[in-house]
Design a protein around this motif. Sequence first.
Motif, PDB file in Angstrom:
ATOM      1  N   GLN A   1      66.409  65.421  39.844  1.00 49.78           N
ATOM      2  CA  GLN A   1      65.313  66.251  40.356  1.00 49.78           C
ATOM      3  C   GLN A   1      64.019  65.896  39.632  1.00 49.78           C
ATOM      4  N   ASP A   2      63.308  64.890  40.106  1.00 49.97           N
ATOM      5  CA  ASP A   2      62.036  64.557  39.476  1.00 49.97           C
ATOM      6  C   ASP A   2      60.843  64.975  40.330  1.00 49.97           C
ATOM      7  N   ARG A   3      61.102  65.583  41.487  1.00 53.66           N
ATOM      8  CA  ARG A   3      60.014  66.056  42.337  1.00 53.66           C
ATOM      9  C   ARG A   3      60.575  66.980  43.412  1.00 53.66           C
ATOM     10  N   THR A   4      59.666  67.684  44.072  1.00 55.07           N
ATOM     11  CA  THR A   4      60.051  68.584  45.162  1.00 55.07           C
ATOM     12  C   THR A   4      59.094  68.357  46.319  1.00 55.07           C
ATOM     13  N   TRP A   5      59.649  68.301  47.522  1.00 53.34           N
ATOM     14  CA  TRP A   5      58.810  68.222  48.711  1.00 53.34           C
ATOM     15  C   TRP A   5      58.927  69.528  49.495  1.00 53.34           C
ATOM     16  N   ALA A   6      57.843  69.974  50.068  1.00 51.63           N
ATOM     17  CA  ALA A   6      57.889  71.100  50.998  1.00 51.63           C
ATOM     18  C   ALA A   6      57.165  70.673  52.266  1.00 51.63           C
TER      19      ALA A   6
ATOM     20  N   LEU B   1      67.676  66.420  58.009  1.00 45.61           N
ATOM     21  CA  LEU B   1      67.409  66.826  56.639  1.00 45.61           C
ATOM     22  C   LEU B   1      68.065  68.151  56.268  1.00 45.61           C
ATOM     23  N   ASP B   2      68.503  68.919  57.253  1.00 44.41           N
ATOM     24  CA  ASP B   2      69.005  70.262  56.980  1.00 44.41           C
ATOM     25  C   ASP B   2      70.085  70.309  55.898  1.00 44.41           C
ATOM     26  N   PRO B   3      71.069  69.383  55.895  1.00 48.42           N
ATOM     27  CA  PRO B   3      72.104  69.473  54.852  1.00 48.42           C
ATOM     28  C   PRO B   3      71.570  69.239  53.440  1.00 48.42           C
ATOM     29  N   LEU B   4      70.360  68.679  53.315  1.00 50.68           N
ATOM     30  CA  LEU B   4      69.810  68.347  52.004  1.00 50.68           C
ATOM     31  C   LEU B   4      68.892  69.425  51.453  1.00 50.68           C
ATOM     32  N   LEU B   5      68.518  70.414  52.274  1.00 46.12           N
ATOM     33  CA  LEU B   5      67.492  71.380  51.889  1.00 46.12           C
ATOM     34  C   LEU B   5      67.977  72.338  50.813  1.00 46.12           C
ATOM     35  N   SER B   6      67.034  72.741  49.935  1.00 48.79           N
ATOM     36  CA  SER B   6      67.310  73.796  48.963  1.00 48.79           C
ATOM     37  C   SER B   6      67.047  75.175  49.550  1.00 48.79           C
ATOM     38  N   ALA B   7      66.085  75.270  50.470  1.00 46.16           N
ATOM     39  CA  ALA B   7      65.736  76.548  51.090  1.00 46.16           C
ATOM     40  C   ALA B   7      64.841  76.279  52.289  1.00 46.16           C
ATOM     41  N   SER B   8      64.757  77.271  53.185  1.00 48.14           N
ATOM     42  CA  SER B   8      63.814  77.202  54.296  1.00 48.14           C
ATOM     43  C   SER B   8      63.436  78.626  54.680  1.00 48.14           C
ATOM     44  N   TRP B   9      62.275  78.754  55.342  1.00 46.58           N
ATOM     45  CA  TRP B   9      61.729  80.066  55.673  1.00 46.58           C
ATOM     46  C   TRP B   9      61.092  80.032  57.062  1.00 46.58           C
TER      47      TRP B   9
ATOM     48  N   TYR C   1      59.345  76.412  57.496  1.00 43.81           N
ATOM     49  CA  TYR C   1      58.873  75.783  56.271  1.00 43.81           C
ATOM     50  C   TYR C   1      60.098  75.507  55.412  1.00 43.81           C
ATOM     51  N   ALA C   2      60.193  74.343  54.825  1.00 44.42           N
ATOM     52  CA  ALA C   2      61.429  73.956  54.143  1.00 44.42           C
ATOM     53  C   ALA C   2      61.129  73.293  52.807  1.00 44.42           C
ATOM     54  N   MET C   3      62.073  73.423  51.888  1.00 48.40           N
ATOM     55  CA  MET C   3      61.978  72.809  50.567  1.00 48.40           C
ATOM     56  C   MET C   3      63.089  71.774  50.410  1.00 48.40           C
ATOM     57  N   LEU C   4      62.692  70.607  49.932  1.00 43.46           N
ATOM     58  CA  LEU C   4      63.622  69.499  49.731  1.00 43.46           C
ATOM     59  C   LEU C   4      63.406  68.948  48.334  1.00 43.46           C
ATOM     60  N   ARG C   5      64.417  69.007  47.492  1.00 43.69           N
ATOM     61  CA  ARG C   5      64.320  68.446  46.161  1.00 43.69           C
ATOM     62  C   ARG C   5      64.776  66.988  46.177  1.00 43.69           C
ATOM     63  N   SER C   6      64.329  66.232  45.186  1.00 45.51           N
ATOM     64  CA  SER C   6      64.513  64.784  45.230  1.00 45.51           C
ATOM     65  C   SER C   6      65.961  64.340  45.042  1.00 45.51           C
ATOM     66  N   GLY C   7      66.752  65.117  44.280  1.00 48.80           N
ATOM     67  CA  GLY C   7      68.111  64.678  43.985  1.00 48.80           C
ATOM     68  C   GLY C   7      68.940  64.344  45.217  1.00 48.80           C
ATOM     69  N   PRO C   8      69.032  65.253  46.209  1.00 55.95           N
ATOM     70  CA  PRO C   8      69.811  64.934  47.416  1.00 55.95           C
ATOM     71  C   PRO C   8      69.259  63.737  48.185  1.00 55.95           C
TER      72      PRO C   8
ATOM     73  N   ALA D   1      71.156  56.266  47.830  1.00 57.94           N
ATOM     74  CA  ALA D   1      72.162  55.466  47.108  1.00 57.94           C
ATOM     75  C   ALA D   1      73.383  55.215  47.988  1.00 57.94           C
ATOM     76  N   ALA D   2      73.802  56.240  48.742  1.00 61.29           N
ATOM     77  CA  ALA D   2      74.933  56.044  49.655  1.00 61.29           C
ATOM     78  C   ALA D   2      74.586  55.031  50.737  1.00 61.29           C
ATOM     79  N   ALA D   3      73.331  55.093  51.229  1.00 65.50           N
ATOM     80  CA  ALA D   3      72.897  54.133  52.246  1.00 65.50           C
ATOM     81  C   ALA D   3      72.855  52.716  51.670  1.00 65.50           C
ATOM     82  N   GLU D   4      72.415  52.585  50.421  1.00 64.81           N
ATOM     83  CA  GLU D   4      72.397  51.258  49.780  1.00 64.81           C
ATOM     84  C   GLU D   4      73.794  50.642  49.783  1.00 64.81           C
ATOM     85  N   ARG D   5      74.773  51.434  49.397  1.00 60.63           N
ATOM     86  CA  ARG D   5      76.143  50.908  49.343  1.00 60.63           C
ATOM     87  C   ARG D   5      76.623  50.534  50.747  1.00 60.63           C
ATOM     88  N   ARG D   6      76.305  51.372  51.710  1.00 58.64           N
ATOM     89  CA  ARG D   6      76.748  51.120  53.084  1.00 58.64           C
ATOM     90  C   ARG D   6      76.084  49.887  53.673  1.00 58.64           C
TER      91      ARG D   6
END
Length: 435
Positions: free
Chosen positions: A54-59, A68-76, A97-104, A110-115
């Motif tokens: 978690q080095d950043r947050t997007w809203a 993106l829904d499975p990756l969200l931390s919250a939405s309003w 309005y939705a919040m997305l943190r960088s970790g997910p 990373a999963a896409a890189e491997r694939r």
Amino acid sequence: MWQRGAVTERAPLDVDLALLGGGGAASLLLAALARHGVRDLRIAVVDPVRRRGQDRTWAFWGHPDNDLDPLLSASWQQVEVATPTRRRVLDLAPLRYAMLRSGPVYDAAAAAERRLGVTRIVAPAETVTDDGTRVLVRAGDGRSIRAGWVLDSRPRPPARPGRTTWLQHFRGWWLEADRPVFDRRRAVLMDFRAPQPTRGVSFGYVLPVSDRYALVEYTEFSPDLLTDAGYDTALAGYRDLLGLDPTGLRVREVENGVIPMTDAPFTARPSPRVVRLGTAGGATRPSTGFTFSAMYRQADQVARALAAGRPPVPDAAYPRRHRWMDAVALRALDRGGVGGPEFFDRLFDRNPAERVLRFLDGATTPAEEIAIMSSTRLVPMIAATAGDAAHRVRDRLRPARPAPPIPAAVVGAASGAHLEAEPDAVGPGSATPPG
């Protein structure tokens, strides 16, 4: 390998696509390539840092039920806009309005890189040479990459200085409370009750994940940065304005960001086979610093193009008429013709919230834009329009000056939901640019 005098050089790595920078823009693109079923492409990522955690947050705002829904931390579905005279709750339907943190996002990349079988070079890209057929990238570890296309999301200065140049800069505290103090049902999008700077606009916002945990942030649109002590003082003042007791709160994380707000042009296609993404590719909205939605669109368009065998060139991030309106709005704010709280208050007061948000994303029709423009104070906006036109004429009559380099704070400090340094940053609606 081959010998050249006493120096041994490796043969260049041949790939179809090289991504320079590995932050938000590149991570979204990798995930989009996997999502759209891109196959049989040789891909390399060149970046000196392996992004994780978690080095950043997007809203951002958008329609529910996207990928993106499975990756969200919250939405309003509701947000609040506050001024010194009133607090307004806005229903965003059909948007949210939705919040997305960088970790997910980094995990998905990373999963896409491997694939996709991506080759990762953990080094900076030092030189990029495009001969019109292939692009040669020399990395800081001595390796070279020869690519059919290069997608570059590293921070870059604009092609020339802007007529108006501000920064969106902010600091946020992730606050954990001993008892329920946050309203989980809605986010605070813009709270202009914070003291306003002499030149610029300031506001706070609150993104609650639960009734005990939220991101509370102080943001300024202005020409100059604050000191560390200045941001902390402003944040403490906003915390107190919200009526939060500091003895019952703990700061779990701190996020900082700086994003350019300028009508200077960013060159999205510097050479035939090099395409820029993120802030470097024009994804940051000049009048607000919002970045995330345009960055996401760029990634999706590039992935769709590659899946169909087309060149990986996205559409312009925003329509030309929107860039002109941004230049006028920035000029009006900078010259004091309109006040920031009043400007945004009138937009939300005289237009449906959904229309304003689509306008900020560059997705409105000309008829809707006329309605939005007519809700602003016309005299100062007409004056700003005339001043912008005169400035454009002067620019054409004098030699072009090189743009100054991007300040180090913009290149390295953006971290979350506002603008990206691509800038990648945190804030209400970008949310954030690097990489």
